[in-house]
Write a protein that holds these residues in place. Structure first.
Motif, PDB file in Angstrom:
ATOM      1  N   ARG A  22       0.834  -1.205   0.000  1.00 32.18           N
ATOM      2  CA  ARG A  22       0.000   0.000   0.000  1.00 32.18           C
ATOM      3  C   ARG A  22       0.869   1.256   0.000  1.00 32.18           C
ATOM      4  O   ARG A  22       0.550   2.248  -0.653  1.00 32.18           O
ATOM      5  N   TYR A  41      -8.592   3.778  -6.157  1.00 31.33           N
ATOM      6  CA  TYR A  41      -7.951   3.513  -4.867  1.00 31.33           C
ATOM      7  C   TYR A  41      -8.970   3.619  -3.734  1.00 31.33           C
ATOM      8  O   TYR A  41      -8.997   2.773  -2.826  1.00 31.33           O
ATOM      9  N   ALA A  42      -9.834   4.625  -3.788  1.00 32.13           N
ATOM     10  CA  ALA A  42     -10.822   4.816  -2.729  1.00 32.13           C
ATOM     11  C   ALA A  42     -11.791   3.645  -2.663  1.00 32.13           C
ATOM     12  O   ALA A  42     -12.173   3.199  -1.569  1.00 32.13           O
ATOM     13  N   GLU A  66     -10.032   0.690  -1.140  1.00 27.79           N
ATOM     14  CA  GLU A  66      -9.868   0.921   0.293  1.00 27.79           C
ATOM     15  C   GLU A  66     -11.189   0.826   1.050  1.00 27.79           C
ATOM     16  O   GLU A  66     -11.196   0.583   2.262  1.00 27.79           O
ATOM     17  N   ILE A  92      -3.120  -4.913  -3.340  1.00 25.97           N
ATOM     18  CA  ILE A  92      -3.473  -4.244  -2.084  1.00 25.97           C
ATOM     19  C   ILE A  92      -4.774  -4.819  -1.535  1.00 25.97           C
ATOM     20  O   ILE A  92      -4.896  -5.140  -0.345  1.00 25.97           O
ATOM     21  N   TRP A  93      -5.776  -4.952  -2.431  1.00 25.06           N
ATOM     22  CA  TRP A  93      -7.050  -5.514  -1.984  1.00 25.06           C
ATOM     23  C   TRP A  93      -6.910  -6.971  -1.574  1.00 25.06           C
ATOM     24  O   TRP A  93      -7.493  -7.409  -0.569  1.00 25.06           O
ATOM     25  N   ARG A 150      -5.734  -7.220   1.883  1.00 24.95           N
ATOM     26  CA  ARG A 150      -6.788  -6.834   2.833  1.00 24.95           C
ATOM     27  C   ARG A 150      -7.835  -7.937   2.976  1.00 24.95           C
ATOM     28  O   ARG A 150      -8.308  -8.228   4.080  1.00 24.95           O
TER      29      ARG A 150
END
Length: 234
Positions: free
Chosen positions: A22, A35-36, A39, A65-66, A69
């Motif tokens: 990230r 990106y938002a 996130e 990144i996802w 998460r």
């Protein structure tokens, strides 16, 4: 060859592991919406999300990144097969990369995957370099299913993001360059992060082969060789 000429070195084309954390993702107007939304997970508008953008725009970085998460598995679209759908969805979250590539793409298997994922409320992130209408899909049901999925796109970077990415690409390769090199490249290439990556790779290879640091004159010479000298010097 002159005796005092610096010897050319062998430039080994070693793979460079991309940094997909990230903290390594640079956010700008071109990608802030994507990106938002990544996130915002798990507060997605739907269990399936489609992320589009040109090659090298950061789709795989955002997907990674996802995936971290969501503890998701990642698989190329070409490897999705009907018999493996149950296993893929059993993990609870999945990234399917490059659904725009027709090579090896099994449309029936992808349709089955999306149906099973929706039934089990398993989140799926799809990445594509093209929009749905440009995918050349022959399966109407798959087209319809993809149209139901909310989509978010990554646009061409603005000048500030392009320069920031160039700096990061050089840093990732542990290369020290001055501002003149960044400006020379940024002014002469299209606003494409994929092209920026390719140019930095070529500069690194050329400088290693010559045994020289990357200077502005060297950058200009490499850009000319690549046919990227459209801007006037100065």
């Amino acid at each position: 060859m002159r005796d005092d000429a610096p010897p050319r070195q062998l430039a080994f084309d070693l793979p460079l592991d991309p940094r997909y954390g990230r903290e390594d993702f640079l956010v700008g107007p071109a990608n802030e919406a994507a990106y938002a939304l990544v996130e915002a997970w798990p507060d997605w508008p739907d269990s399936v999300l489609m992320l589009t953008g040109p090659p090298g725009s950061g789709k795989s970085h955002l997907a990674a990144i996802w995936a971290e998460r969501a503890h998701a598995w990642t698989i190329p679209a070409a490897e999705v097969r009907a018999e493996g759908v149950g296993h893929l969805v059993s993990n609870g979250a999945l990234v399917v990369e490059d659904i725009h590539r027709p090579e090896g793409r099994d449309e029936a298997a992808l349709f089955h995957l999306l149906n099973v994922a929706r039934e089990r409320a398993a989140p799926v992130l799809l990445t594509s370099a093209a929009g749905i209408d440009a995918l050349g899909l022959a399966t109407p049901d798959l087209r319809s299913r993809l149209r139901l999925a909310p989509g978010v796109g990554i646009e061409a970077p603005d000048d500030a993001l392009l320069r920031a990415v160039l700096v990061k690409l050089f840093v990732d390769r542990q290369l020290v360059v001055d501002l003149g090199v960044i400006e020379a490249v940024a002014l002469r290439i299209d606003r494409s992060l994929g092209l920026a990556r390719d140019v930095v790779t070529e500069l690194d290879r050329d400088a290693l082969g010559r045994g020289r640091r990357i200077s502005r004159p060297l950058a200009l010479a490499v850009l000319r060789r690549l046919g990227l000298d459209g801007e006037a010097d100065g």
